[in-house]
Design a protein around this motif. Structure first.
Motif, mmCIF file in Angstrom:
data_model
loop_
_atom_site.group_PDB
_atom_site.id
_atom_site.type_symbol
_atom_site.label_atom_id
_atom_site.label_comp_id
_atom_site.label_asym_id
_atom_site.label_seq_id
_atom_site.Cartn_x
_atom_site.Cartn_y
_atom_site.Cartn_z
ATOM 1 N N LEU A 36 -20.886 0.924 -30.628
ATOM 2 C CA LEU A 36 -20.837 -0.287 -29.809
ATOM 3 C C LEU A 36 -21.236 -0.028 -28.355
ATOM 4 C CD1 LEU A 36 -17.528 -1.945 -31.085
ATOM 5 C CD2 LEU A 36 -19.870 -2.288 -31.896
ATOM 6 N N GLY A 37 -21.731 1.160 -28.066
ATOM 7 C CA GLY A 37 -22.070 1.502 -26.686
ATOM 8 C C GLY A 37 -20.833 1.890 -25.889
ATOM 9 N N ARG A 38 -21.001 2.023 -24.604
ATOM 10 C CA ARG A 38 -19.883 2.453 -23.765
ATOM 11 C C ARG A 38 -18.813 1.381 -23.667
ATOM 12 N NH1 ARG A 38 -22.012 3.620 -18.038
ATOM 13 N NH2 ARG A 38 -23.031 1.628 -18.510
ATOM 14 N N PRO A 39 -17.539 1.758 -23.729
ATOM 15 C CA PRO A 39 -16.460 0.784 -23.501
ATOM 16 C C PRO A 39 -16.467 0.349 -22.036
ATOM 17 C CG PRO A 39 -15.630 2.781 -24.576
ATOM 18 C CD PRO A 39 -17.005 3.083 -24.098
ATOM 19 N N LEU A 40 -16.349 -0.952 -21.820
ATOM 20 C CA LEU A 40 -16.332 -1.503 -20.470
ATOM 21 C C LEU A 40 -14.947 -1.994 -20.068
ATOM 22 C CD1 LEU A 40 -19.615 -3.611 -20.771
ATOM 23 C CD2 LEU A 40 -19.364 -1.269 -19.902
ATOM 24 N N MET A 41 -14.227 -2.582 -21.041
ATOM 25 C CA MET A 41 -12.912 -3.157 -20.751
ATOM 26 C C MET A 41 -12.008 -2.993 -21.961
ATOM 27 S SD MET A 41 -13.839 -6.751 -18.819
ATOM 28 C CE MET A 41 -15.097 -7.223 -20.029
ATOM 29 N N LEU A 42 -10.702 -2.867 -21.697
ATOM 30 C CA LEU A 42 -9.673 -2.991 -22.715
ATOM 31 C C LEU A 42 -8.767 -4.150 -22.322
ATOM 32 C CD1 LEU A 42 -8.413 0.681 -23.388
ATOM 33 C CD2 LEU A 42 -10.065 -0.630 -24.729
ATOM 34 N N LEU A 81 -10.258 5.827 -24.214
ATOM 35 C CA LEU A 81 -11.432 5.893 -23.345
ATOM 36 C C LEU A 81 -11.829 7.315 -22.980
ATOM 37 C CD1 LEU A 81 -10.510 2.964 -20.913
ATOM 38 C CD2 LEU A 81 -12.064 2.881 -22.887
ATOM 39 N N GLY A 82 -10.898 8.268 -23.120
ATOM 40 C CA GLY A 82 -11.184 9.636 -22.702
ATOM 41 C C GLY A 82 -11.352 9.750 -21.199
ATOM 42 N N GLN A 83 -10.622 8.926 -20.443
ATOM 43 C CA GLN A 83 -10.748 8.890 -18.988
ATOM 44 C C GLN A 83 -9.361 8.811 -18.359
ATOM 45 O OE1 GLN A 83 -13.314 5.633 -17.742
ATOM 46 N NE2 GLN A 83 -14.551 5.838 -19.593
ATOM 47 N N GLU A 84 -9.218 9.392 -17.183
ATOM 48 C CA GLU A 84 -7.979 9.219 -16.432
ATOM 49 C C GLU A 84 -7.996 7.867 -15.716
ATOM 50 O OE1 GLU A 84 -5.488 10.898 -16.799
ATOM 51 O OE2 GLU A 84 -5.979 13.010 -17.169
ATOM 52 N N LEU A 85 -6.813 7.320 -15.483
ATOM 53 C CA LEU A 85 -6.675 6.091 -14.710
ATOM 54 C C LEU A 85 -6.690 6.436 -13.230
ATOM 55 C CD1 LEU A 85 -3.863 4.399 -16.825
ATOM 56 C CD2 LEU A 85 -6.347 4.303 -17.149
ATOM 57 N N LEU A 115 -3.269 -4.275 -14.082
ATOM 58 C CA LEU A 115 -4.717 -4.039 -14.112
ATOM 59 C C LEU A 115 -5.002 -2.605 -13.672
ATOM 60 C CD1 LEU A 115 -7.535 -5.441 -14.452
ATOM 61 C CD2 LEU A 115 -7.474 -5.846 -11.990
ATOM 62 N N PHE A 116 -5.560 -1.811 -14.583
ATOM 63 C CA PHE A 116 -5.906 -0.427 -14.299
ATOM 64 C C PHE A 116 -7.418 -0.269 -14.157
ATOM 65 C CE2 PHE A 116 -1.917 0.040 -16.723
ATOM 66 C CZ PHE A 116 -1.190 0.826 -15.852
ATOM 67 N N GLU A 117 -7.811 0.589 -13.243
ATOM 68 C CA GLU A 117 -9.192 1.053 -13.157
ATOM 69 C C GLU A 117 -9.231 2.501 -13.635
ATOM 70 O OE1 GLU A 117 -10.674 0.221 -9.091
ATOM 71 O OE2 GLU A 117 -8.862 -1.029 -8.941
ATOM 72 N N THR A 118 -10.348 2.926 -14.227
ATOM 73 C CA THR A 118 -10.464 4.291 -14.701
ATOM 74 C C THR A 118 -11.512 5.039 -13.888
ATOM 75 O OG1 THR A 118 -12.272 4.097 -16.319
ATOM 76 C CG2 THR A 118 -10.082 3.351 -17.019
ATOM 77 N N GLU A 119 -11.448 6.362 -13.972
ATOM 78 C CA GLU A 119 -12.402 7.190 -13.232
ATOM 79 C C GLU A 119 -13.827 6.999 -13.716
ATOM 80 O OE1 GLU A 119 -11.756 11.195 -15.988
ATOM 81 O OE2 GLU A 119 -11.145 11.211 -13.888
ATOM 82 N N GLY A 120 -14.002 6.479 -14.939
ATOM 83 C CA GLY A 120 -15.332 6.247 -15.488
ATOM 84 C C GLY A 120 -15.846 4.847 -15.263
ATOM 85 N N GLY A 121 -15.097 4.010 -14.537
ATOM 86 C CA GLY A 121 -15.563 2.673 -14.208
ATOM 87 C C GLY A 121 -15.151 1.588 -15.182
ATOM 88 N N ALA A 122 -14.319 1.888 -16.159
ATOM 89 C CA ALA A 122 -13.811 0.862 -17.068
ATOM 90 C C ALA A 122 -12.598 0.175 -16.438
ATOM 91 C CB ALA A 122 -13.431 1.478 -18.414
ATOM 92 N N VAL A 123 -12.234 -0.968 -16.989
ATOM 93 C CA VAL A 123 -11.092 -1.741 -16.517
ATOM 94 C C VAL A 123 -10.183 -2.028 -17.711
ATOM 95 C CG1 VAL A 123 -10.335 -3.942 -15.527
ATOM 96 C CG2 VAL A 123 -12.332 -2.776 -14.580
ATOM 97 N N GLU A 129 -7.996 -5.092 -27.469
ATOM 98 C CA GLU A 129 -9.409 -5.375 -27.726
ATOM 99 C C GLU A 129 -10.258 -4.510 -26.804
ATOM 100 O OE1 GLU A 129 -12.641 -9.033 -28.058
ATOM 101 O OE2 GLU A 129 -10.850 -9.297 -26.811
ATOM 102 N N ALA A 130 -11.181 -3.771 -27.395
ATOM 103 C CA ALA A 130 -12.141 -2.984 -26.623
ATOM 104 C C ALA A 130 -13.444 -3.772 -26.535
ATOM 105 C CB ALA A 130 -12.387 -1.641 -27.296
ATOM 106 N N VAL A 131 -13.884 -4.017 -25.317
ATOM 107 C CA VAL A 131 -15.150 -4.707 -25.082
ATOM 108 C C VAL A 131 -16.164 -3.670 -24.646
ATOM 109 C CG1 VAL A 131 -16.327 -6.498 -23.761
ATOM 110 C CG2 VAL A 131 -13.929 -6.815 -24.428
ATOM 111 N N CYS A 132 -17.225 -3.526 -25.425
ATOM 112 C CA CYS A 132 -18.219 -2.484 -25.186
ATOM 113 C C CYS A 132 -19.571 -3.118 -24.851
ATOM 114 C CB CYS A 132 -18.346 -1.580 -26.413
ATOM 115 S SG CYS A 132 -16.781 -0.843 -26.936
ATOM 116 N N GLU A 133 -20.559 -2.295 -24.604
ATOM 117 C CA GLU A 133 -21.876 -2.784 -24.178
ATOM 118 C C GLU A 133 -22.546 -3.665 -25.228
ATOM 119 O OE1 GLU A 133 -23.644 0.699 -21.347
ATOM 120 O OE2 GLU A 133 -23.325 1.200 -23.467
ATOM 121 N N SER A 134 -22.295 -3.370 -26.511
ATOM 122 C CA SER A 134 -23.016 -4.120 -27.542
ATOM 123 C C SER A 134 -22.083 -4.646 -28.630
ATOM 124 C CB SER A 134 -24.097 -3.240 -28.176
ATOM 125 O OG SER A 134 -23.546 -2.037 -28.690
#
Length: 342
Positions: free
Chosen positions: A149-155, A189-193, A218-226, A244-249
């Motif tokens: 689904l491409g990169r995750p953008l939001m949870l 996400l494999g990212q720190e908050l 509302l959390f932001e991650t080091e990789g730019g996800a929200v 729900e994970a919202v990804c690029e595609s």
């Protein structure tokens, strides 16, 4: 290893009693060897609930249970403020530990546990973030890791409880309830908050006086996800956890339906779980079985002390954001490697 793993269970409350039952009736390869709780009668009742197993000793003090005959591992299910002392005592004895979340409620204490384990030069602790063992969460993790689904953008996350216990505070919506979403987000996400903001709508009329419930975290991650989390601990109708994970595609959603659908008298009714022990029963079973299997094989798997510390740091930042109304950075200490502090 052919003999059963003797487990000391620390805490005989709602969670501890369920783990005592689980080890006795569900998990293979282990037995309850000792139980500790300041309320000795409650501990005796928990042991009696599984038939009063021969060879199980009951103690008021946690360390007495760790030193009881036949104990080879520890399951910590006591209140969070007792976890640091229990973990350090287990480390001193070289005992593998499964510790319920929060590992330690505050980041400073959690970091002390990380450093103590690092000085040992080996892992001993697994932290009880059981959603990593839930079938739906594992499918979502596999899907995101596969990249289809491409990169995750939001949870988008929902965490609702029927009601909160009498001692529950506004801060605990973040550092107790949302701590599961904190770990799930880091893992999925494999990212720190990196930062947190807390929005406070008007409290529900069903919330106790003075409790800020619900909240939107509302959390932001080091990789730019929200990551957004609706936490509502007095929703009155049931226990709900959704993600729900919202990804690029594309997107993927879990947690939609878990209860039985009953059709009768001209209508249909879907059962809603009333607490976490119902919704995540299978996840708890798999988590404890995986811990027992790994311990009997001389290994430690699953979320570790760093995960417990990272969750405590993010939750602490969330509480500060709740209290100040200001976006708050999540600051993590340098991560020590095992043996670095020896």
């Amino acid at each position: 290893m052919s003999e059963l793993l003797g487990v000391a269970v620390l805490g005989a409350g709602h969670m501890g009693a369920d783990h005592i039952r689980r080890i006795n009736a569900v998990v293979s390869g282990a037995r309850v060897a000792a139980v500790a709780d300041p309320d000795v009668e409650r501990a005796k009742d928990a042991v009696g609930g599984i038939g009063g197993l021969d060879g199980v000793t009951v103690h008021a003090e946690a360390e007495a249970a760790l030193d009881a005959p036949g104990v080879g591992a520890v399951l910590v299910a006591s209140p969070g403020e007792a976890h640091e002392q229990a973990l350090l005592a287990a480390f001193e004895r070289g005992l593998p530990v499964l510790c319920e979340k929060p590992m330690v409620p505050d980041a400073a204490g959690a970091l002390r546990v990380v450093e103590a384990e690092a000085r040992l030069g080996r892992r001993l602790a697994q932290i009880g973030f059981m959603r990593r063992y839930d079938a739906e969460y594992r499918r979502l993790k596999s899907l995101l890791d596969g990249g289809r689904l491409g990169r995750p953008l939001m949870l988008h996350c929902v965490h609702r409880n029927v009601s909160s216990p009498p001692h529950f505070t506004s801060a605990m919506l973040v550092n107790s309830s949302v701590s599961h979403e904190i770990d799930a987000a880091r893992w999925l996400l494999g990212q720190e908050l990196s930062a947190v903001t807390v929005l406070r709508p008007r409290p529900s009329s069903g919330a106790p006086e003075g409790l800020l419930d619900p909240q939107l975290v509302l959390f932001e991650t080091e990789g730019g996800a929200v990551v957004d989390v609706e936490v509502f601990v007095n929703c009155a109708f049931g226990y709900e956890v959704r993600c729900e994970a919202v990804c690029e595609s594309g997107s993927a959603r879990i947690g939609e339906a878990h209860g039985m659908l009953v059709t009768a008298a001209g209508g249909a009714r879907e059962e809603v779980p009333q607490d976490y022990l119902v919704r995540f029963a299978d996840a708890y079973d798999r988590q404890v079985q995986a811990w027992v299997d790994a311990t009997r094989a001389g290994r430690v798997t699953g979320p570790g002390t760093w995960d417990g510390y990272a969750a405590a740091a993010a939750a602490g930042a969330g509480v500060r954001a709740l209290e100040t109304g200001v976006r708050t950075p999540v600051v993590l200490a340098p991560r020590p490697a095992l043996g670095d502090l020896a």
